[in-house]
Design a protein around this motif. Structure first.
Motif, short mmCIF file in Angstrom:
data_model
loop_
_atom_site.label_atom_id
_atom_site.label_comp_id
_atom_site.label_asym_id
_atom_site.label_seq_id
_atom_site.Cartn_x
_atom_site.Cartn_y
_atom_site.Cartn_z
N SER A 1 0.80 -1.87 0.22
CA SER A 1 -0.48 -0.40 0.13
C SER A 1 1.16 1.39 -0.24
O SER A 1 0.66 2.56 -0.67
N GLU A 2 1.82 1.33 0.91
CA GLU A 2 2.81 2.65 1.09
C GLU A 2 3.27 2.90 -0.22
O GLU A 2 3.88 3.24 -1.06
N CYS A 3 3.88 1.09 -1.07
CA CYS A 3 4.28 1.32 -2.51
C CYS A 3 3.68 2.14 -3.59
O CYS A 3 3.55 2.85 -4.14
N ASP A 4 2.35 1.71 -3.63
CA ASP A 4 1.67 2.39 -4.01
C ASP A 4 0.90 3.78 -4.04
O ASP A 4 1.17 3.96 -5.19
N ALA A 5 0.90 4.20 -2.92
CA ALA A 5 1.43 5.49 -2.19
C ALA A 5 1.80 6.36 -3.67
O ALA A 5 1.72 7.51 -3.76
N ASP A 6 2.65 5.62 -2.29
CA ASP A 6 4.62 6.99 -3.66
C ASP A 6 4.35 6.76 -4.72
O ASP A 6 5.25 7.76 -5.46
N CYS A 7 4.27 5.90 -5.99
CA CYS A 7 4.28 5.34 -7.25
C CYS A 7 3.46 6.53 -7.69
O CYS A 7 3.43 7.27 -8.34
N ASN A 8 1.95 6.54 -7.25
CA ASN A 8 0.51 7.66 -7.07
C ASN A 8 1.27 9.12 -6.89
O ASN A 8 1.71 9.57 -7.66
N LEU A 9 2.29 8.82 -5.87
CA LEU A 9 2.83 10.67 -5.83
C LEU A 9 3.98 11.52 -6.69
O LEU A 9 4.24 12.31 -7.36
N ALA A 10 4.92 9.68 -7.04
CA ALA A 10 5.97 10.06 -7.86
C ALA A 10 5.46 10.42 -9.53
O ALA A 10 5.78 11.68 -10.28
N LEU A 11 4.13 9.59 -9.90
CA LEU A 11 3.71 10.02 -10.72
C LEU A 11 2.50 11.21 -10.74
O LEU A 11 2.50 12.16 -12.31
N ASN A 12 2.16 12.08 -9.87
CA ASN A 12 1.54 12.99 -10.08
C ASN A 12 2.95 14.24 -10.10
O ASN A 12 2.26 14.48 -11.20
N LEU A 13 3.70 14.03 -10.11
CA LEU A 13 4.51 14.60 -10.31
C LEU A 13 5.55 15.05 -11.66
O LEU A 13 5.86 15.79 -12.00
N THR A 14 5.63 13.30 -11.70
CA THR A 14 6.39 12.57 -12.40
C THR A 14 5.52 11.78 -13.72
O THR A 14 6.29 10.64 -13.61
N PRO A 15 4.31 12.64 -14.73
CA PRO A 15 3.30 12.01 -15.24
C PRO A 15 4.38 10.57 -15.59
O PRO A 15 3.75 9.06 -16.21
N ASN A 16 5.40 10.35 -16.59
CA ASN A 16 6.37 10.01 -17.48
C ASN A 16 7.57 9.28 -16.63
O ASN A 16 8.15 8.51 -17.38
N ASN A 17 6.51 8.87 -15.26
CA ASN A 17 7.74 8.17 -14.78
C ASN A 17 8.04 6.27 -14.51
O ASN A 17 6.90 5.67 -14.39
N LEU A 18 9.13 5.63 -15.53
CA LEU A 18 8.92 4.51 -16.21
C LEU A 18 9.23 3.79 -14.59
O LEU A 18 8.20 2.92 -15.01
#
Length: 90
Positions: free
Chosen positions: A11-28
């Protein structure tokens, strides 16, 4: 590691990835990691969407090894989807 601990980490991984994608939408890496987290949480449709997006980005950037590994994971996941759909109908 307990099941509860693993669920929290996913769940933390999912939240971290969502935050990263909000900041950088093309974050592979965020797409790939979120896809793997979804897979481990048995959220197969979401996992498929994230892994597909990551594979497209890797392919566009010419990152052949990452592209092939992501495609392998995606193909393995897609082979499992009909099985899980059948279980849901029982």
């Amino acid at each position: 590691m307990s099941c509860l601990s693993l669920i929290r980490r996913l769940s933390e991984c999912d939240a971290d990835c969502n935050l990263a994608l909000n900041l950088t939408p093309n974050n592979l890496e965020a797409d790939l990691n979120r896809g793997l987290a979804h897979y481990k949480q048995e959220e197969y449709q979401a996992a498929s969407a994230d892994l597909e997006k990551a594979a497209l980005y890797f392919g566009d950037r010419g990152e052949t090894t990452a592209y092939n590994k992501t495609l392998d994971a995606l193909n393995n996941l897609r082979q499992q989807l009909p099985y899980f759909s059948e279980i849901a109908l029982i």
